[in-house]
Scaffold this motif. Structure first.
Motif, PDB file in Angstrom:
ATOM      1  N   LEU A 164       0.822  -1.218   0.000  1.00 18.51           N
ATOM      2  CA  LEU A 164       0.000   0.000   0.000  1.00 18.51           C
ATOM      3  C   LEU A 164       0.855   1.266   0.000  1.00 18.51           C
ATOM      4  CD1 LEU A 164      -2.933   1.029   0.054  1.00 18.51           C
ATOM      5  CD2 LEU A 164      -2.792   1.069   2.535  1.00 18.51           C
TER       6      LEU A 164
ATOM      7  N   SER B   9       0.797   3.022  -3.371  1.00 17.94           N
ATOM      8  CA  SER B   9      -0.379   3.849  -3.670  1.00 17.94           C
ATOM      9  C   SER B   9      -0.397   5.111  -2.821  1.00 17.94           C
ATOM     10  CB  SER B   9      -1.664   3.056  -3.399  1.00 17.94           C
ATOM     11  OG  SER B   9      -1.721   1.947  -4.254  1.00 17.94           O
ATOM     12  N   ARG B  10       0.056   4.969  -1.570  1.00 17.51           N
ATOM     13  CA  ARG B  10      -0.002   6.123  -0.672  1.00 17.51           C
ATOM     14  C   ARG B  10       1.052   7.170  -0.993  1.00 17.51           C
ATOM     15  NH1 ARG B  10      -2.346   5.601   4.395  1.00 17.51           N
ATOM     16  NH2 ARG B  10      -1.676   7.752   4.633  1.00 17.51           N
ATOM     17  N   SER B  11       2.145   6.752  -1.613  1.00 16.78           N
ATOM     18  CA  SER B  11       3.188   7.743  -1.877  1.00 16.78           C
ATOM     19  C   SER B  11       3.128   8.278  -3.312  1.00 16.78           C
ATOM     20  CB  SER B  11       4.572   7.168  -1.567  1.00 16.78           C
ATOM     21  OG  SER B  11       4.788   5.984  -2.291  1.00 16.78           O
TER      22      SER B  11
ATOM     23  N   SER C   4      -4.848  11.056  -6.130  1.00 15.88           N
ATOM     24  CA  SER C   4      -5.738  11.050  -4.970  1.00 15.88           C
ATOM     25  C   SER C   4      -6.303   9.657  -4.708  1.00 15.88           C
ATOM     26  CB  SER C   4      -6.885  12.021  -5.209  1.00 15.88           C
ATOM     27  OG  SER C   4      -7.649  11.582  -6.306  1.00 15.88           O
TER      28      SER C   4
ATOM     29  N   GLY D  64      -6.592   8.438   4.088  1.00 13.89           N
ATOM     30  CA  GLY D  64      -5.598   9.268   4.765  1.00 13.89           C
ATOM     31  C   GLY D  64      -5.418   8.905   6.229  1.00 13.89           C
TER      32      GLY D  64
ATOM     33  N   GLU E 142      -2.768   3.929   8.714  1.00 10.99           N
ATOM     34  CA  GLU E 142      -1.351   3.994   9.053  1.00 10.99           C
ATOM     35  C   GLU E 142      -0.664   2.783   8.443  1.00 10.99           C
ATOM     36  OE1 GLU E 142      -0.924   4.644  13.263  1.00 10.99           O
ATOM     37  OE2 GLU E 142      -1.461   6.743  12.955  1.00 10.99           O
ATOM     38  N   VAL E 143       0.238   3.055   7.525  1.00 13.06           N
ATOM     39  CA  VAL E 143       0.877   1.966   6.784  1.00 13.06           C
ATOM     40  C   VAL E 143       2.212   1.606   7.436  1.00 13.06           C
ATOM     41  CG1 VAL E 143       1.732   1.245   4.549  1.00 13.06           C
ATOM     42  CG2 VAL E 143      -0.208   2.792   4.688  1.00 13.06           C
TER      43      VAL E 143
END
Lengths: 242, 571
Positions: free
Chosen positions: B418, B421-423, B427, B567, B570-571
């Motif tokens: 993940l 995708s988060r970095s 959006s 958002g 927490e990854v």
């Protein structure tokens, strides 16, 4: 380039602050080494910077763009390589780099050129059509670095980047960090290899138990530790003593 | 033996997450409502499906008892359970034997390969007991209403239950090991698909062959079934004789016939495990390590060539086309979803194929007997028949569309990846759009066979096909969107085996639950409208509007909240 102001983070279910009121700035064109013992808060800080962990308090900006209020523009400025690059095993190296180029919207006329340069440097070209699941740890690491640099980020953020790299790749990578900064861009990386930090970094920050205990050039750190001509290892041990 | 027990314990523990569950719910006492909710959910499902199966078995037992053969549901249950294990066990065996993440830990240990596969075999067996319980115990319960059932018979029944899945699972394990021995790792995904299609074909063949009766001397055949001891069961079990032994054991109990059946069942189970273990010693590591050697060899060659500076053809060509042709971020995200699902067999099996298999499972066997055409043809003759047929189609599409957990496990499937995708500078909303587009493409594809069937068999007017299809697809979109929203808020991110986010993830059941609720709520409304002789097109339009409204709200909610919800992770 990177400004961290009053960053604090406590994990759910924990009583201890993983990062406690951290203030830090990484300047344009510098390599900043982030050191600390295991569990000191290095990875937590890095994750907060790249948007993987929401800080409890504090503000993080990249080139003036707030990472948490304007995440998309901020992420365009950054390239990130985590400590263990978990990647899509079922994609080929080519699929993965194409995907990264697409989502970072690398201009069509530049993506192949940039990819070619980096792949040649890391000797990954031949492995490009293979599934990532067949890559060794080092090859995955190099692919992750290639992906992080594909869009020429202003700030390259790396968590333990030299782990798993062979000596040749490690050397190339250090040169790459230097040339990246020579273009006016910045590198922020954590490491346990103190010799590398000592030789490569323009400035160094040392974190212990979530708090920044020292920051500065090697000379400034020596003064802070009041230890004359000490090596970084001696300074590190002195500043992080329990 | 001590080694086998140790490996079995650790395999069971890691497969069912026993230590993790104990740590979370007993030691940390976190989110205690979760196990309660899970137990309530499982209890409801067991009650619902178990009662349904019981009623079915009761009807069969009643018919059987009238013919002097109350053991009929037992025979059917034994055959069904063993065939289920034989067919479905293949996927579990291949996944557990060759794709599981604990292999790199187990292989270097000084343990015989036979012990490793026996431990894994026993772990799969535990899962199979859960599956066959839904078939076996309702049949036993129904049987006990029409035949004496004492303590001795109960004990024999328990032993039969424990041994029932052993032989078919051992057969499927042997087949898998033999095939894997000759296939390298690079082609294993392909093999997995080929095997799946083969086993699915066998299942359909078996179903169809059950429904076929001999055309010559049909009278004599039926008489022999009715008069012969265990006659009906023999017919059913003729495709898999061990089921006959199991049935004879339960029916006979502690009498000679029962003990004979029990002995045959036990002997076949023991022999199959012995053969499996012996074969495992010879085949298992060769299949496993042989494949690894091929994969590593390729990677090694690539690594060795490059540092020498060898130039490739693509280099000489000026690197044109080195990467794929540029795409928009949305298209790139959708393509990523497709590539990852299609190249992960267990995700295809759990998320993609059900949408196609379910209609086939329902229609092919019935079509083979010609019963469907007759029933649906009769349906069209009644007033509002076309409306009812359209509503059936809408309900079917809604159910089939929601069988796929693609949307409801979309974030969970990213798991440890993940961070990518988060970095990325796109959006969460756009990423959610991509996941919904992918999931809905599958829904639309899976609607095609059902719509085509209704069009060909019933020749419904175009609007009576189009409107229900729209209603079903829109209802699925609503269910998928809610599933995606829940998965974004509570994804299962910490997994090592790609089976976990789709098989152990309760989020996957959300769309199915919602579609069932929508169907349950829609049936009385539709009944009222049909009774009131409301125009059929109006009825269908109403459902399109209602499901469309639900989809609009659900999609708006998931896309509108995506950035906020993701958002918070927490990854």
């Amino acid at each position: 380039m990177l400004l961290i102001q009053g960053l604090s983070k406590t994990y759910r279910g924990s009583q201890t602050k993983a990062v406690d009121d951290l203030h830090l700035d990484v300047r344009r064109g510098e390599i900043f080494g982030f050191l600390g013992p295991n569990g000191a808060g290095k990875t937590t800080t890095i994750k907060a910077v790249v948007g993987l962990l929401r800080p409890d308090t504090g503000r993080i900006t990249v080139d003036g763009t707030d990472v948490w209020t304007s995440p998309i523009p901020a992420k365009r400025l950054m390239g990130f390589v985590p400590d263990t690059p978990e990647m899509y095993d079922k994609l080929t190296g080519r699929d993965y780099l194409s995907f990264i180029a697409d989502v970072f919207e690398v201009p069509a006329d530049q993506r192949d050129k940039r990819a070619a340069e980096l792949l040649e440097m890391f000797a990954l070209s031949d492995a490009l059509p293979d599934l990532i699941q067949s890559y060794s740890h080092g090859m995955k690491q190099k692919l992750a670095v290639t992906a992080a640099l594909l869009h020429r980020p202003s700030l390259l953020i790396l968590d333990e980047p030299l782990t798993g790299l062979d000596p040749r790749s490690s050397h190339l990578f250090k040169e790459l960090m230097r040339s990246h900064c020579d273009e006016g861009k910045s590198v922020f990386f954590s490491t346990h290899v103190l010799e590398v930090a000592e030789r490569l970094c323009d400035r160094i920050g040392i974190i212990n138990r979530g708090r920044l205990v020292a920051v500065g050039t090697m000379d400034e750190l020596r003064q802070k530790a009041a230890s004359g001509e000490s090596s970084l290892e001696e300074i590190f041990l002195e500043l992080t003593r329990e | 033996m001590r080694q086998l027990w140790a490996v079995t314990k650790v395999t069971l523990n890691s497969s069912f997450g026993i230590s993790a569950l104990r740590w979370r719910y007993v030691h940390r006492r976190e989110r205690l409502w979760e196990p309660i909710l899970v137990l309530v959910g499982i209890g409801t499902a067991v009650a619902f499906f178990g009662y349904g199966a019981y009623r079915l078995c009761l009807a069969m037992a009643s018919v059987g008892a009238a013919l002097g053969q109350p053991e009929l549901p037992l025979g059917l249950a034994a055959v069904t359970a063993q065939v289920l294990v034989l067919m479905m066990g293949f996927f579990f065996v291949v996944s557990s034997f060759y794709f599981s993440r604990d292999l790199p830990l187990l292989v270097p240990l000084p343990i015989k390969p036979g012990a490793v596969i026996t431990a894994k075999f026993l772990t799969i067996l535990v899962g199979e007991y859960v599956t066959i319980s839904f078939v076996f115990w309702p049949a036993v319960l129904a049987y006990s209403r029409f035949a004496p059932f004492g303590l001795g018979k109960g004990l024999v029944t328990l032993l039969v239950f424990l041994m029932l899945p052993v032989l078919p699972l051992a057969i499927t394990a042997l087949a898998a090991m033999t095939l894997m021995r000759s296939i390298n790792r690079r082609h294993r995904d392909l093999f997995f698909y080929a095997g799946s299609i083969l086993f699915f074909g066998l299942f359909l063949f078996w179903q169809m062959s059950l429904g076929r009766l001999p055309e010559s001397d049909l009278q004599g055949y039926l008489e022999s079934i009715i008069t012969a001891r265990l006659g009906l069961v023999r017919v059913v079990a003729s495709r898999f004789p061990p089921a006959l032994w199991a049935t004879a054991a339960v029916h006979g109990g502690v009498a000679l016939e029962g003990l004979q059946g029990l002995l045959l069942t036990a002997a076949s189970a023991a022999a199959s495990v012995a053969v499996l273990r012996a074969a495992g010693e010879r085949l298992f590591y060769r299949g496993l390590i042989g494949g690894e050697e091929v994969a590593r060899g390729r990677a090694g060659r690539a690594g060795r060539r490059s540092p020498t500076g060898a130039r490739t053809a693509s280099r000489d060509a000026g690197w044109t086309g080195l990467l794929a042709r540029p795409r928009t971020p949305l298209r790139a995200l959708v393509a990523r979803e497709w590539a990852l699902v299609l190249r992960t067999p267990v995700w295809v099996m759990n998320n993609l194929l059900p949408g196609i298999i379910v209609p086939l499972f329902m229609f092919v066997p019935i079509m083979a007997t010609g019963k469907l055409q007759t029933d649906l043809g009769r349906l069209l003759a009644v007033p509002q028949g076309a409306t009812i047929a359209g509503l059936i189609l809408a309900g079917l599409l809604l159910f089939v569309g929601s069988v796929s957990g693609l949307a409801a496990t979309a974030l969970s499937r990213e798991g440890p990846r993940l961070w990518i995708s988060r970095s990325m500078p796109q959006s969460a909303r756009l990423q959610a759009e991509a996941k919904l587009v992918m999931a809905m493409t599958v829904v639309v594809i899976s609607a095609v066979p059902s719509v085509a069937l209704f069009a060909v068999v019933l020749r419904l007017p175009a609007l009576y096909l189009a409107l229900p299809a729209m209603a079903g697809i829109l209802g699925s979109l609503a269910a998928m969107s809610v599933g995606l929203r829940v998965d974004m808020a509570r994804p299962m991110l910490r997994w090592k085996d790609p089976q976990e986010p789709v098989k152990r993830n309760l989020n996957a059941l959300i769309p199915m639950g919602l579609s069932m609720a929508m169907i349950a709520a829609g049936v009385p409304v539709a009944s009222q409208m049909i009774s009131a002789q409301v125009n059929g097109l109006l009825t269908h339009t109403l459902f399109v509007l209602v499901f469309g409204g639900l989809a609009w709200v659900a999609v708006g909610n998931v896309l509108g909240k995506a950035d906020e919800i993701v958002g918070r992770l927490e990854v």
